[in-house]
Design an enzyme around this catalytic site. Structure first.
Site, short mmCIF file in Angstrom:
data_model
loop_
_atom_site.label_atom_id
_atom_site.label_comp_id
_atom_site.label_asym_id
_atom_site.label_seq_id
_atom_site.Cartn_x
_atom_site.Cartn_y
_atom_site.Cartn_z
N GLU A 260 13.29 -1.90 8.08
CA GLU A 260 13.39 -0.32 8.21
C GLU A 260 13.83 0.03 9.26
O GLU A 260 13.48 -0.16 10.50
CB GLU A 260 12.15 0.28 7.85
CG GLU A 260 11.64 -0.20 6.17
CD GLU A 260 10.19 0.48 5.67
OE1 GLU A 260 9.73 1.20 6.64
OE2 GLU A 260 10.03 0.45 4.63
N HIS A 279 10.95 5.63 3.23
CA HIS A 279 9.73 5.31 3.33
C HIS A 279 8.67 6.74 3.87
O HIS A 279 8.07 6.97 4.28
CB HIS A 279 9.21 4.37 4.76
CG HIS A 279 7.66 3.80 4.61
ND1 HIS A 279 7.83 2.63 4.92
CD2 HIS A 279 6.63 4.07 4.11
CE1 HIS A 279 6.70 2.26 4.91
NE2 HIS A 279 5.76 3.16 4.21
P1 NAD Z 1 -5.70 -1.19 -2.43
O1 NAD Z 1 -6.16 -2.06 -1.47
O2 NAD Z 1 -6.73 -0.14 -2.98
O3 NAD Z 1 -5.18 -1.85 -3.68
C1 NAD Z 1 -4.37 -3.07 -3.75
C2 NAD Z 1 -4.64 -3.71 -5.01
O4 NAD Z 1 -3.64 -4.93 -4.87
C3 NAD Z 1 -6.02 -4.24 -5.12
O5 NAD Z 1 -6.66 -3.86 -6.22
C4 NAD Z 1 -5.97 -5.66 -4.94
O6 NAD Z 1 -6.90 -6.25 -5.83
C5 NAD Z 1 -4.30 -5.88 -5.42
N1 NAD Z 1 -3.55 -7.13 -5.08
C6 NAD Z 1 -3.93 -7.88 -4.15
N2 NAD Z 1 -3.13 -9.04 -4.39
C7 NAD Z 1 -2.50 -9.00 -5.63
C8 NAD Z 1 -1.54 -9.99 -6.16
N3 NAD Z 1 -1.32 -10.96 -5.72
N4 NAD Z 1 -1.20 -9.36 -7.42
C9 NAD Z 1 -1.60 -8.30 -7.83
N5 NAD Z 1 -2.59 -7.30 -7.41
C10 NAD Z 1 -2.88 -7.73 -6.05
O7 NAD Z 1 -4.39 -0.33 -1.60
P2 NAD Z 1 -3.64 0.92 -2.02
O8 NAD Z 1 -4.17 1.88 -0.98
O9 NAD Z 1 -3.69 0.90 -3.53
O10 NAD Z 1 -2.19 0.69 -1.46
C11 NAD Z 1 -1.45 -0.32 -2.19
C12 NAD Z 1 -0.05 -0.38 -1.30
O11 NAD Z 1 0.55 0.76 -0.90
C13 NAD Z 1 0.01 -1.03 0.21
O12 NAD Z 1 0.83 -2.11 0.28
C14 NAD Z 1 -0.12 -0.09 1.17
O13 NAD Z 1 0.43 -0.64 2.29
C15 NAD Z 1 1.17 0.72 0.40
N6 NAD Z 1 1.33 2.05 0.85
C16 NAD Z 1 2.51 2.43 0.80
C17 NAD Z 1 2.92 3.89 1.55
C18 NAD Z 1 4.26 4.30 1.59
O14 NAD Z 1 4.60 5.20 2.44
N7 NAD Z 1 5.07 4.03 0.82
C19 NAD Z 1 1.74 4.64 1.77
C20 NAD Z 1 0.26 4.29 1.73
C21 NAD Z 1 0.37 2.95 1.22
#
Ligand code: NAD
Length: 446
Positions: A260, A279
């Site tokens: 990025e 992003h």
């Molecule tokens: P979270 O920890 O609440 O949820 C993640 C889920 O993924 C969990 O339920 C976990 O069990 C599951 N998981 C882990 N490994 C897995 C696999 N191999 N297959 C399927 N499921 C699996 O996290 P969240 O707060 O929901 O965030 C999720 C994602 O969003 C993170 O990667 C975070 O970095 C990303 N995010 C992106 C932005 C953005 O600006 N685009 C902002 C915030 C978060």
């Protein structure tokens, strides 16, 4: 007085909160590795968003550093291993931007279904392409969610509002937890084969890097549309570009990239059926204030209340412990929300909710207080609404945990106290009661 360096234009509410906690705060713009390394020796705390990367070299120079806070969910811009070696706590604010990312996912979903970005670009270029730009409806379509955590669950709720069929693959979640959301829990192969739209909400880990590659794309329905608002690298971008070029993949909405910003010759930049955003998932006013406040709270807790490095260790430094810590934290959060949210006209229901999630000493104690409480408040119209700003596992073993919860309570409908938020800290003990997690003790912490 402990000093905190805040970079990356953290919102001012966070900086103010740190100062109110009695910390000395210096604010800087995004710092490159050299500038960060030069300055970090003077501080006990560091808060970053995403522009400032915290490398091993910077951490080596940070002789006084005790805590690094990331105002956001992922900690992949911080060398957690190097921090761990030096006993430095790494904290984040999962949850503060959940709504923002869930809403952005829906924005991309709708943009893909109705070809909004192409329609906009062609019309502005002077072309009226009404016939070519026919879209599809969401009603009745199957949405496959990879990772039904905080964000995945919020996306599910919204997609169900569009009357989509929602299925999810999440190896760490029970079938019952998915069903409570109205989502069917399925294996990865079934999700790939059945979904019309697939959206990714897992973290980026060794297991999820290229979770969607050539083979997985081949197993998807022809015309499938993919969305990634999680992390670059979970989808193999080269494989996705090939899928789009062949027409097997009908479209993609991508907010995050392996590199990025992506280079000018990035293969996904050339497709009309791809909607790209830089992003922006968490980029809302509300989410940025929420994460700024939340990170200020946890950094202040770490720096001032001396919560042991152990809790952060639980959260970020030991991957296999994270799921367990998350389950304890979720129970503690819900318990505190139940305790701090009451519609006083429905006091009985609220009190029952707390009693249902309690066991042992706390249940007996609360039962006694509940009876007095109901008789006092039964005619009041006041409503209190609780929300959780930050949590941290203080200690954890095989069958119990102590979780610190910072909760905001807002009272409405009561003369003189209208809409006044109050903040409390709770220390919550969570234990196993049969196969359920329950609150066993809840104390106020000053
Ligand atoms: P979270 O920890 O609440 O949820 C993640 C889920 O993924 C969990 O339920 C976990 O069990 C599951 N998981 C882990 N490994 C897995 C696999 N191999 N297959 C399927 N499921 C699996 O996290 P969240 O707060 O929901 O965030 C999720 C994602 O969003 C993170 O990667 C975070 O970095 C990303 N995010 C992106 C932005 C953005 O600006 N685009 C902002 C915030 C978060």
């Amino acid at each position: 007085m402990k000093r905190v360096l805040v970079t990356d234009a953290l919102q001012a509410v966070g900086v103010d909160a740190l100062r109110k906690h009695g910390l000395e705060v210096d604010v800087a713009a995004a710092l490159d590795e050299r500038a960060l390394t030069d300055r970090l020796g003077e501080y006990e705390g560091l808060i970053v968003r995403s522009a400032t990367k915290v490398s091993r070299a910077a951490i080596a120079a940070a002789t006084r550093l005790e805590v690094i806070g990331r105002a956001g969910a992922g900690v992949d811009t911080i060398d957690v291993e190097a921090a761990t070696e030096r006993g430095i706590i790494v904290m984040n604010t999962p949850g503060g931007n959940t709504t923002a990312v869930a809403e952005h996912t829906l924005a991309l979903l709708l943009a893909l279904a109705r070809r909004v970005t192409v329609a906009d670009a062609t019309l502005k270029a002077g072309r009226w392409e009404k016939n070519r730009l026919q879209g599809v409806e969401l009603l009745g379509k199957t949405l496959g969610i990879l990772g039904l955590g905080r964000i995945g669950a919020e996306v599910a709720r919204r997609a169900l509002g569009f009357r989509m069929q929602v299925i999810a693959y999440d190896p760490y979640l029970t079938r019952e937890a998915a069903e409570r959301l109205g989502v069917s829990s399925v294996e990865l192969d079934e999700l790939l084969a059945r979904s019309d739209f697939i959206t990714i909400h897992t973290p980026l880990t060794g297991d999820t890097r290229h979770l969607i590659g050539e083979a997985e794309l081949a197993r998807m329905k022809p015309g499938v549309r993919l969305i990634n608002c999680a992390r670059g690298g979970i989808i193999d971008e080269e494989a996705l570009a090939r899928g789009l070029a062949s027409g097997h993949v009908g479209g993609a909405g991508i907010d995050v990239f392996e590199q990025e910003p992506p280079p000018a010759d990035h293969p996904l930049l050339r497709f009309e059926q791809v909607v790209l955003t830089p992003h922006l998932g968490a980029a809302t006013d509300e989410a940025q204030s929420a994460v700024a406040l939340a990170i200020a709270a946890v950094v202040a807790i770490c720096a001032l209340l001396g919560v042991s490095g152990w809790m952060a260790w639980q959260h970020h430094n030991v991957v296999q412990e994270r799921q367990r810590a998350a389950a304890y934290t979720a129970t503690a959060r819900q318990g505190v929300i139940n305790l701090t949210s009451l519609d006083f006209n429905k006091a009985k229901e609220g009190v029952q909710r707390v009693l249902d999630s309690a066991t042992g000493e706390f249940k007996d104690d609360f039962q006694r207080r509940a009876e007095d409480f109901e008789s006092v408040v039964k005619d009041s119209k006041a409503v209190t609404e609780g929300s959780v700003a930050a949590t941290a596992v203080e200690s954890m073993n095989n069958d119990s945990a102590v979780v610190l919860v910072l909760a905001n309570e807002r009272i409405t409908n009561i003369a003189g106290a209208k809409d006044q938020p109050r903040t409390f800290r709770f220390r919550v003990s969570v234990v196993h009661d049969g196969d359920q997690l329950k609150l066993s003790k809840v104390e106020f912490v000053l």
